[in-house]
Design a protein around this motif. Structure first.
Motif, short mmCIF file in Angstrom:
data_model
loop_
_atom_site.label_atom_id
_atom_site.label_comp_id
_atom_site.label_asym_id
_atom_site.label_seq_id
_atom_site.Cartn_x
_atom_site.Cartn_y
_atom_site.Cartn_z
N ALA A 82 0.82 -1.21 0.00
CA ALA A 82 0.00 0.00 0.00
C ALA A 82 0.86 1.27 0.00
O ALA A 82 1.84 1.36 0.73
CB ALA A 82 -0.93 -0.01 1.22
N ALA A 83 0.47 2.22 -0.84
CA ALA A 83 1.10 3.55 -0.90
C ALA A 83 2.59 3.48 -1.22
O ALA A 83 3.36 4.36 -0.81
CB ALA A 83 0.87 4.30 0.41
N THR A 84 3.03 2.44 -1.93
CA THR A 84 4.43 2.33 -2.35
C THR A 84 4.45 1.84 -3.79
O THR A 84 3.43 1.51 -4.38
CB THR A 84 5.22 1.33 -1.48
OG1 THR A 84 4.85 0.00 -1.84
CG2 THR A 84 4.98 1.56 0.00
N ASP A 85 5.67 1.78 -4.36
CA ASP A 85 5.86 1.20 -5.68
C ASP A 85 6.39 -0.23 -5.59
O ASP A 85 6.88 -0.78 -6.58
CB ASP A 85 6.84 2.05 -6.49
CG ASP A 85 6.24 3.37 -6.92
OD1 ASP A 85 5.02 3.39 -7.17
OD2 ASP A 85 6.97 4.37 -6.98
N ARG A 86 6.31 -0.83 -4.39
CA ARG A 86 6.79 -2.20 -4.24
C ARG A 86 5.94 -3.16 -5.06
O ARG A 86 4.75 -2.96 -5.25
CB ARG A 86 6.74 -2.64 -2.78
CG ARG A 86 7.70 -1.89 -1.87
CD ARG A 86 7.73 -2.54 -0.50
NE ARG A 86 8.55 -1.76 0.42
CZ ARG A 86 8.06 -1.11 1.48
NH1 ARG A 86 6.77 -1.18 1.75
NH2 ARG A 86 8.87 -0.41 2.26
N ARG A 87 6.59 -4.22 -5.54
CA ARG A 87 5.86 -5.33 -6.14
C ARG A 87 5.90 -6.48 -5.15
O ARG A 87 6.97 -6.91 -4.72
CB ARG A 87 6.47 -5.76 -7.46
CG ARG A 87 5.67 -6.92 -8.08
CD ARG A 87 6.18 -7.34 -9.44
NE ARG A 87 5.33 -8.40 -9.99
CZ ARG A 87 5.58 -9.01 -11.14
NH1 ARG A 87 6.62 -8.66 -11.88
NH2 ARG A 87 4.77 -9.96 -11.57
#
Length: 294
Positions: A82-87
């Motif tokens: 959530a609210a990140t660019d993590r995959r």
């Protein structure tokens, strides 16, 4: 006759899971505050709010790739994405839990199956490719590839599903599984070779990007998952967060059919510790959660 403490514990579990069925049926989502941030979930409780493994994973860069093996309903995957660019690539063999994960992800505005967000794979991981029977428990967190674990604390087997099982080394992009991974024999032994299942791209999905971290919570099959990821670990040296389950699968191991003895659990933990040490990983044991850095 059951000990009063055991009876009370069984009643608590039964009440908890019936409440979860109700909150999902009625669509009641509540905010869950965690060390990785706040997210919304239809679960009635927040068991991983201060989880040390979740805390370690949350410190990774905002564009990191994380693999959540045994993702359940997304208590780790969703706050980390959530609210990140993590995959976050989430592996969950329990169909009911995977459905709930997808629903929780949508409640948080996360796409399921995208390059950024949560890439849900409805499959298990182990040290052999094939398919295995998966015992879906009436206490969903107890669902496992072992019937004994699925019937802990008075739970029953709600359904038996045949699910695909993969080695992570066969899925991670650019990783060629070496002899160490290919020759490993662990708790996935006995899996049937089923080309139709192994080639099912709905389950396997696209190649998995090289991971910065791998979280494993698989009800006693942790070492099998890592053995199937030996080349990935050797090549990419990801942070490993492993929830280590003890060997007790019943209410009282001294009873017939009570499951593994505590000694068996100690042996399993020792084998896991040795596997990590041989690969240059230091282990911070924080209760049942091991944070492992190479």
């Amino acid at each position: 006759m059951l000990d009063p403490r055991v009876r009370l514990e069984r009643l608590g579990f039964r009440t908890l899971y019936r409440l979860a069925d109700l909150t999902y049926a009625l669509g009641i989502a509540t905010p869950k505050r965690t060390v990785a941030g706040t997210y919304w979930s239809f679960e009635p409780t927040n068991p991983h709010g201060d989880d040390p493994g979740l805390a370690a994973l949350s410190r990774l860069p905002a564009d990191a790739t994380l693999l959540d093996v045994g993702a359940h309903v997304g208590e780790h995957a969703i706050p980390l994405a959530a609210a990140t660019d993590r995959r976050v690539v989430a592996f969950e063999p329990n169909g009911e839990s995977a459905d709930r994960l997808a629903r929780n992800a949508a409640r948080n505005g996360l796409d399921v199956g995208s390059d950024r967000g949560i890439d849900l794979r409805r499959a298990g991981l182990g040290d052999e490719r094939g398919s295995l029977p998966f015992y879906r428990s009436t206490f969903s967190k107890c669902s496992a590839f072992d019937r004994d674990r699925a019937t802990r604390w008075g739970a029953r087997v709600a359904a038996i599903e045949t699910v695909p099982v993969f080695r992570l080394d066969d899925l991670v992009e650019g990783v060629a599984a070496g002899d160490e991974a290919a020759g490993a024999v662990g708790s996935a032994a006995g899996a049937t070779t089923d080309d139709a299942v192994v080639e099912d791209h709905t389950a396997a999905g696209d190649p998995v990007p090289p991971p910065d971290a791998i979280k494993v919570d698989v009800e006693g099959h942790e070492l099998a998952v890592l053995r199937g990821a030996a080349a990935t670990v050797r090549t990419h040296r990801p942070l490993l967060v492993v929830e280590v389950h003890d060997g007790t699968t019943g209410d009282d191991p001294s009873e017939d059919g009570g499951g593994d003895s505590p000694a068996a659990g100690d042996d399993r933990a020792d084998a896991l510790r040795s596997w990590l040490s041989e690969r240059g990983y230091g282990v911070e044991e924080r209760g049942d959660v091991w944070v492992c850095r190479g």
